[in-house]
Structure formats: structure tokens, C-alpha cells
Write a protein that holds these residues in place. Structure first.
Motif, short mmCIF file in Angstrom:
data_model
loop_
_atom_site.label_atom_id
_atom_site.label_comp_id
_atom_site.label_asym_id
_atom_site.label_seq_id
_atom_site.Cartn_x
_atom_site.Cartn_y
_atom_site.Cartn_z
N THR A 127 0.89 -1.12 0.03
CA THR A 127 -0.09 -0.17 -0.01
C THR A 127 0.81 1.23 -0.09
OG1 THR A 127 -1.90 -1.07 1.15
CG2 THR A 127 -1.84 1.39 1.24
N ALA A 128 1.94 1.29 0.72
CA ALA A 128 2.77 2.50 0.75
C ALA A 128 3.48 2.71 -0.54
CB ALA A 128 3.88 2.37 1.81
N GLN A 129 3.84 1.55 -1.33
CA GLN A 129 4.41 1.62 -2.81
C GLN A 129 3.47 2.07 -3.74
OE1 GLN A 129 6.71 -1.80 -3.72
NE2 GLN A 129 6.31 -2.67 -1.72
N ALA A 130 2.12 1.58 -3.37
CA ALA A 130 0.94 2.16 -4.33
C ALA A 130 1.03 3.74 -4.10
CB ALA A 130 -0.16 1.29 -4.05
N LEU A 131 0.85 4.15 -2.79
CA LEU A 131 0.66 5.48 -2.79
C LEU A 131 1.56 6.44 -3.27
CD1 LEU A 131 -0.51 5.31 1.03
CD2 LEU A 131 -1.90 6.16 -1.08
N ALA A 132 2.99 5.87 -3.05
CA ALA A 132 4.11 6.73 -3.77
C ALA A 132 4.18 6.66 -5.05
CB ALA A 132 5.51 5.94 -3.09
N LEU A 133 3.69 5.73 -6.08
CA LEU A 133 3.41 5.82 -7.28
C LEU A 133 2.31 6.62 -7.69
CD1 LEU A 133 3.49 1.67 -8.33
CD2 LEU A 133 5.09 3.81 -8.79
N CYS A 134 1.18 6.83 -6.97
CA CYS A 134 0.02 7.69 -7.19
C CYS A 134 0.34 9.08 -6.88
CB CYS A 134 -1.08 7.12 -6.78
SG CYS A 134 -1.80 5.74 -7.20
N GLU A 135 1.02 9.51 -6.03
CA GLU A 135 1.28 10.77 -5.30
C GLU A 135 1.83 11.86 -6.44
OE1 GLU A 135 2.85 11.30 -1.48
OE2 GLU A 135 1.71 9.61 -0.80
N LEU A 159 -5.63 -1.25 0.30
CA LEU A 159 -4.85 -0.73 -0.91
C LEU A 159 -5.61 0.24 -1.55
CD1 LEU A 159 -1.88 -2.03 -2.89
CD2 LEU A 159 -3.63 -1.11 -4.01
N VAL A 160 -6.86 -0.43 -2.07
CA VAL A 160 -7.78 0.19 -2.83
C VAL A 160 -8.33 1.48 -1.95
CG1 VAL A 160 -10.13 0.23 -3.86
CG2 VAL A 160 -8.52 -1.65 -4.34
N SER A 161 -8.78 1.36 -0.88
CA SER A 161 -8.99 2.25 -0.01
C SER A 161 -8.37 3.52 0.05
CB SER A 161 -9.78 1.88 1.32
OG SER A 161 -10.03 2.82 2.19
N ALA A 162 -6.96 3.24 0.24
CA ALA A 162 -5.86 4.38 0.35
C ALA A 162 -5.72 5.01 -0.42
CB ALA A 162 -4.39 3.51 0.84
N VAL A 163 -5.37 4.49 -1.85
CA VAL A 163 -5.22 5.01 -3.24
C VAL A 163 -6.36 5.66 -3.67
CG1 VAL A 163 -3.26 3.68 -3.84
CG2 VAL A 163 -5.33 3.04 -4.69
N LEU A 164 -7.62 5.13 -3.51
CA LEU A 164 -8.77 5.84 -4.17
C LEU A 164 -8.96 7.33 -4.28
CD1 LEU A 164 -11.18 4.69 -5.74
CD2 LEU A 164 -12.36 4.49 -3.59
N PRO A 165 -8.56 8.08 -3.06
CA PRO A 165 -8.65 9.32 -3.07
C PRO A 165 -7.72 10.04 -4.21
CG PRO A 165 -8.68 8.69 -0.93
CD PRO A 165 -8.31 7.30 -1.65
N LEU A 166 -6.64 9.42 -4.46
CA LEU A 166 -5.57 9.83 -5.36
C LEU A 166 -5.84 9.48 -6.81
CD1 LEU A 166 -2.40 8.77 -3.30
CD2 LEU A 166 -3.52 11.30 -3.54
N LEU A 167 -7.02 8.75 -7.11
CA LEU A 167 -7.28 8.38 -8.40
C LEU A 167 -8.43 9.24 -8.96
CD1 LEU A 167 -7.30 4.37 -8.09
CD2 LEU A 167 -5.41 5.84 -9.01
#
Length: 152
Positions: free
Chosen positions: A12-20, A144-152
Motif C-alpha cells: 500500500t505504501a508503494q502504491a501511494l508513492a506511485l500515485c502521489e 490498498l484500494v481504500s488508500a489510493v482511491l482518493p488519489l485516483l
């Protein structure tokens, strides 16, 4: 914390870093599918289907060519949208109405992105192994989905 739970926290941390900082949704979904493909064992397809009214259209993915359009309410992906809930299927051959894009797939997990009428996509992951996804996988992927959703 279990080893699998720690794995999903790191993922999840890696996914957030990719999206930010990236404004393009398709670019983010492409990188997320690549990340999941590299990180998850025993999978043969991972990607996104994007909702256009009552149809899911193939989006960024990793794996063999796939079905391009899936009606909402049909197959595992369409059922996830229609129900608004994660679909975890231990044996896709026993799922009524399963759409077989790859005959090698034996289990599947599909997570909706959004809520209710606002579900705009699904994350679809297939495995050649029966019963590949357990409660911890579902919880970790949902996190993971919940964490990245606001960035999508």
C-alpha cells in the motif's frame, strides 16, 4: 501483525508513492497494475476495468489479452459493480455466468473502486491456483484500494 498483513502494508505504501503527484488516472492505474503484477505470487492477470454506463471497458492491465467489454451484472467483475461488494471466488468454474477470458484462470478477486452508483472501475486479479485469495488477501487489497482511491 502477520507476515501477509505487513506485506500488504508495504505494498500500500508503494502504491501511494506511485500515485502521489501524478495527475493522470490512466498512468496511475497502469503503474498500479504493474506493481501488483510484480508483487503478488501465483497470479496470471491483474488490471482494471473502467465503467462506462452499464459496461465495464478494459483498462490498464498486466497479462494476456483480455475481454474488452463486460456488462454490469455479468461475470465476476460485473457482479462486483452490481452488488457494490468484493467478489472473491475460489473456483471460477463454479461461478454462475463466469466470463472466461483466460482458460488458465481458476480463482479470482474483484474489488470495486467507488461506492454505490459511483463505482467507476474494478480491480480484477486472476490466478491459475484454486482458492488463491484468502481473508488476508481480501483485507490487504481492500486496504490498498481504500488508500489510493482518493488519489485516483
Amino acid at each position: 501483525m502477520s507476515e501477509k498483513s505487513a506485506f500488504y502494508q508495504s505494498l500500500t505504501a508503494q502504491a501511494l508513492a506511485l500515485c502521489e503527484g501524478e495527475p493522470n488516472r490512466i498512468a496511475k492505474l497502469a503503474n498500479l497494475s504493474a506493481l501488483l503484477n510484480l508483487a503478488l505470487d501465483d497470479i496470471n492477470w491483474v488490471g482494471f476495468y473502467l465503467r462506462e454506463q452499464d459496461v465495464l471497458v478494459l483498462g490498464p492491465f498486466q497479462g494476456k489479452p483480455a475481454c474488452v467489454r463486460i456488462p454490469v451484472g455479468k461475470g465476476v467483475c460485473g457482479t462486483a459493480v452490481a452488488s457494490g461488494r468484493v467478489q472473491r471466488v475460489a473456483n471460477v468454474h463454479e461461478f454462475a455466468g463466469h466470463i472466461a477470458c483466460d482458460g488458465a484462470s481458476n480463482s479470482e478477486i474483484v474489488l470495486p473502486l467507488g461506492e454505490g452508483e459511483d463505482i467507476w472501475a474494478v480491480l480484477d486479479i486472476d490466478s491459475p491456483r484454486f482458492d488463491r485469495f484468502d481473508d488476508e488477501d481480501e483485507a490487504g487489497l481492500a486496504q490498498l484500494v481504500s488508500a489510493v482511491l482518493p488519489l485516483l
